[in-house]
Design a protein around this motif. Structure first.
Motif, PDB file in Angstrom:
ATOM      1  N   ALA A 158      88.169   6.279  -4.418  1.00 21.07           N
ATOM      2  CA  ALA A 158      87.430   5.862  -5.610  1.00 21.07           C
ATOM      3  C   ALA A 158      88.329   5.277  -6.689  1.00 21.07           C
ATOM      4  N   GLY A 159      89.636   5.507  -6.589  1.00 24.63           N
ATOM      5  CA  GLY A 159      90.538   5.001  -7.605  1.00 24.63           C
ATOM      6  C   GLY A 159      91.982   5.177  -7.205  1.00 24.63           C
ATOM      7  N   TYR A 160      92.830   4.415  -7.860  1.00 29.67           N
ATOM      8  CA  TYR A 160      94.269   4.404  -7.598  1.00 29.67           C
ATOM      9  C   TYR A 160      95.005   4.532  -8.916  1.00 29.67           C
ATOM     10  N   PHE A 161      96.021   5.392  -8.954  1.00 25.96           N
ATOM     11  CA  PHE A 161      96.816   5.530 -10.170  1.00 25.96           C
ATOM     12  C   PHE A 161      98.253   5.849  -9.787  1.00 25.96           C
ATOM     13  N   PHE A 162      99.176   5.545 -10.702  1.00 23.73           N
ATOM     14  CA  PHE A 162     100.582   5.662 -10.347  1.00 23.73           C
ATOM     15  C   PHE A 162     101.456   5.930 -11.560  1.00 23.73           C
ATOM     16  N   LEU A 163     102.657   6.433 -11.258  1.00 27.86           N
ATOM     17  CA  LEU A 163     103.741   6.530 -12.225  1.00 27.86           C
ATOM     18  C   LEU A 163     104.915   5.727 -11.687  1.00 27.86           C
ATOM     19  N   ARG A 164     105.395   4.794 -12.472  1.00 27.41           N
ATOM     20  CA  ARG A 164     106.624   4.066 -12.151  1.00 27.41           C
ATOM     21  C   ARG A 164     107.723   4.696 -13.001  1.00 27.41           C
ATOM     22  N   CYS A 165     108.636   5.413 -12.348  1.00 29.53           N
ATOM     23  CA  CYS A 165     109.611   6.214 -13.063  1.00 29.53           C
ATOM     24  C   CYS A 165     110.991   5.577 -13.034  1.00 29.53           C
ATOM     25  N   PHE A 166     111.770   5.882 -14.047  1.00 26.56           N
ATOM     26  CA  PHE A 166     113.129   5.370 -14.141  1.00 26.56           C
ATOM     27  C   PHE A 166     114.103   6.520 -14.344  1.00 26.56           C
ATOM     28  N   ALA A 167     115.331   6.313 -13.876  1.00 20.77           N
ATOM     29  CA  ALA A 167     116.333   7.373 -13.916  1.00 20.77           C
ATOM     30  C   ALA A 167     116.738   7.751 -15.333  1.00 20.77           C
ATOM     31  N   ASN A 168     116.343   6.962 -16.336  1.00 23.18           N
ATOM     32  CA  ASN A 168     116.610   7.327 -17.732  1.00 23.18           C
ATOM     33  C   ASN A 168     115.504   8.215 -18.306  1.00 23.18           C
ATOM     34  N   LYS A 169     114.693   8.787 -17.403  1.00 21.14           N
ATOM     35  CA  LYS A 169     113.652   9.772 -17.744  1.00 21.14           C
ATOM     36  C   LYS A 169     112.513   9.151 -18.561  1.00 21.14           C
ATOM     37  N   LYS A 170     112.138   7.951 -18.148  1.00 23.91           N
ATOM     38  CA  LYS A 170     110.969   7.293 -18.716  1.00 23.91           C
ATOM     39  C   LYS A 170     110.030   6.888 -17.579  1.00 23.91           C
TER      40      LYS A 170
ATOM     41  N   TYR B  46      87.857  17.971 -10.748  1.00 26.20           N
ATOM     42  CA  TYR B  46      86.905  17.179 -11.518  1.00 26.20           C
ATOM     43  C   TYR B  46      85.682  16.882 -10.662  1.00 26.20           C
ATOM     44  N   ASN B  47      84.605  17.626 -10.924  1.00 24.94           N
ATOM     45  CA  ASN B  47      83.362  17.455 -10.196  1.00 24.94           C
ATOM     46  C   ASN B  47      83.630  17.451  -8.693  1.00 24.94           C
ATOM     47  N   ARG B  48      83.137  16.445  -7.994  1.00 25.50           N
ATOM     48  CA  ARG B  48      83.315  16.415  -6.537  1.00 25.50           C
ATOM     49  C   ARG B  48      84.568  15.659  -6.116  1.00 25.50           C
ATOM     50  N   TYR B  49      85.347  15.205  -7.055  1.00 27.75           N
ATOM     51  CA  TYR B  49      86.471  14.330  -6.745  1.00 27.75           C
ATOM     52  C   TYR B  49      87.755  15.127  -6.492  1.00 27.75           C
ATOM     53  N   HIS B  50      88.553  14.583  -5.575  1.00 25.69           N
ATOM     54  CA  HIS B  50      89.817  15.213  -5.201  1.00 25.69           C
ATOM     55  C   HIS B  50      90.959  14.242  -5.501  1.00 25.69           C
ATOM     56  N   PHE B  51      91.959  14.730  -6.227  1.00 24.60           N
ATOM     57  CA  PHE B  51      93.112  13.912  -6.608  1.00 24.60           C
ATOM     58  C   PHE B  51      94.314  14.353  -5.767  1.00 24.60           C
ATOM     59  N   ARG B  52      95.003  13.395  -5.162  1.00 24.54           N
ATOM     60  CA  ARG B  52      96.166  13.754  -4.348  1.00 24.54           C
ATOM     61  C   ARG B  52      97.130  12.576  -4.223  1.00 24.54           C
ATOM     62  N   LEU B  53      98.340  12.903  -3.751  1.00 26.84           N
ATOM     63  CA  LEU B  53      99.319  11.871  -3.442  1.00 26.84           C
ATOM     64  C   LEU B  53      98.807  11.025  -2.281  1.00 26.84           C
ATOM     65  N   LEU B  54      99.036   9.731  -2.344  1.00 27.11           N
ATOM     66  CA  LEU B  54      98.663   8.859  -1.240  1.00 27.11           C
ATOM     67  C   LEU B  54      99.694   8.978  -0.125  1.00 27.11           C
ATOM     68  N   GLU B  55      99.201   8.995   1.098  1.00 27.76           N
ATOM     69  CA  GLU B  55     100.053   9.020   2.274  1.00 27.76           C
ATOM     70  C   GLU B  55     100.090   7.634   2.893  1.00 27.76           C
TER      71      GLU B  55
ATOM     72  N   GLY C 159      95.792   8.874  -5.464  1.00 29.47           N
ATOM     73  CA  GLY C 159      94.430   8.382  -5.313  1.00 29.47           C
ATOM     74  C   GLY C 159      93.425   9.452  -5.685  1.00 29.47           C
ATOM     75  N   VAL C 160      92.229   9.012  -6.052  1.00 30.60           N
ATOM     76  CA  VAL C 160      91.123   9.929  -6.266  1.00 30.60           C
ATOM     77  C   VAL C 160      90.099   9.637  -5.184  1.00 30.60           C
ATOM     78  N   PHE C 161      89.650  10.698  -4.522  1.00 31.00           N
ATOM     79  CA  PHE C 161      88.784  10.549  -3.364  1.00 31.00           C
ATOM     80  C   PHE C 161      87.435  11.205  -3.600  1.00 31.00           C
ATOM     81  N   ASP C 162      86.410  10.525  -3.137  1.00 37.16           N
ATOM     82  CA  ASP C 162      85.056  11.063  -3.063  1.00 37.16           C
ATOM     83  C   ASP C 162      84.782  11.274  -1.577  1.00 37.16           C
ATOM     84  N   GLY C 163      85.043  12.476  -1.086  1.00 35.60           N
ATOM     85  CA  GLY C 163      85.019  12.690   0.354  1.00 35.60           C
ATOM     86  C   GLY C 163      86.159  11.902   0.984  1.00 35.60           C
ATOM     87  N   ASN C 164      85.814  10.994   1.885  1.00 37.14           N
ATOM     88  CA  ASN C 164      86.825  10.144   2.513  1.00 37.14           C
ATOM     89  C   ASN C 164      86.963   8.788   1.840  1.00 37.14           C
TER      90      ASN C 164
END
Length: 201
Positions: A110-122, A48-57, A102-107
């Motif tokens: 720019a944003g934080y997003f998450f999935l909270r998952c449960f063992a019942n597949k939700k 997406y444009n100049r933005y990079h989406f990746r897992l947070l470390e 996280g979504v990064f603009d260079g270093n």
């Protein structure tokens, strides 16, 4: 079940943390490797444009904490998924069932997003964009990534939304038509995103 979990999270934090721990252990055994692989595949297909989406470390957590702390109070009127202190962020990051991205603009984060998952597949989703980066379609892209990770893994995707937060509801609807599961009180609703209702543009 979802309503009970939401109530426990809000009213009995000690019980909720125990549930998180047990759920994370079970999730990690049965779904951890597959979920991680699917996450990487989905992330590699979303540019997406100049933005990079990746897992947070682990090294990103201080920057995440700083980004959350600098947001104006209005950002959190409807976004209260978990405490934002460093201890909580580290605990969640260690949990296999809590996927932090996280979504990064260079270093710059720019944003934080998450999935909270449960063992019942939700899964439950959450996302926030730094005020400096809002209005650029980042939140919409975050939502699509979260949905595709869950669906590819065979999980259903849920979220909570306030009817008072019209901007957020419009943002959800721009990604996917959803069905309302139930009303939660205080004008909040529990919704499910349906893969068959995804909007492609």
């Amino acid at each position: 079940m979802e309503k009970l979990l939401i109530a426990l999270k809000k009213n009995l934090p000690g019980v909720w943390r125990l549930i998180e721990f047990v759920n994370g252990a079970v999730f990690g055994v049965f779904f951890g490797k597959t979920f991680h692989s699917n996450t990487l595949q989905v992330l590699s297909s979303f540019d997406y444009n100049r933005y990079h989406f990746r897992l947070l470390e682990d090294d990103d957590l201080n920057e995440l904490h700083a980004m959350l702390q600098k947001q104006p109070p209005g950002q959190f009127e409807f976004f209260k998924p978990h405490p934002f202190d460093r201890k909580t962020l580290k605990r969640l990051h260690r949990n296999p069932a809590f996927l932090m991205l996280g979504v990064f603009d260079g270093n710059n984060l720019a944003g934080y997003f998450f999935l909270r998952c449960f063992a019942n597949k939700k899964c439950f989703t959450g996302r926030i964009v730094d005020t400096a980066y809002q209005g650029q379609g980042i939140s919409k892209q975050m939502g699509r990534i979260l949905h595709h990770i869950a669906w590819r893994s065979g999980f259903r995707v849920f979220g909570t939304a306030s009817r008072d937060n019209t901007w957020s509801v419009r943002s959800y609807q721009s990604i996917n038509n959803f069905r309302i599961i139930r009303e939660l009180g205080n004008n909040f609703m529990l919704i499910e995103y349906l893969e068959t209702e995804e909007k492609k543009n």
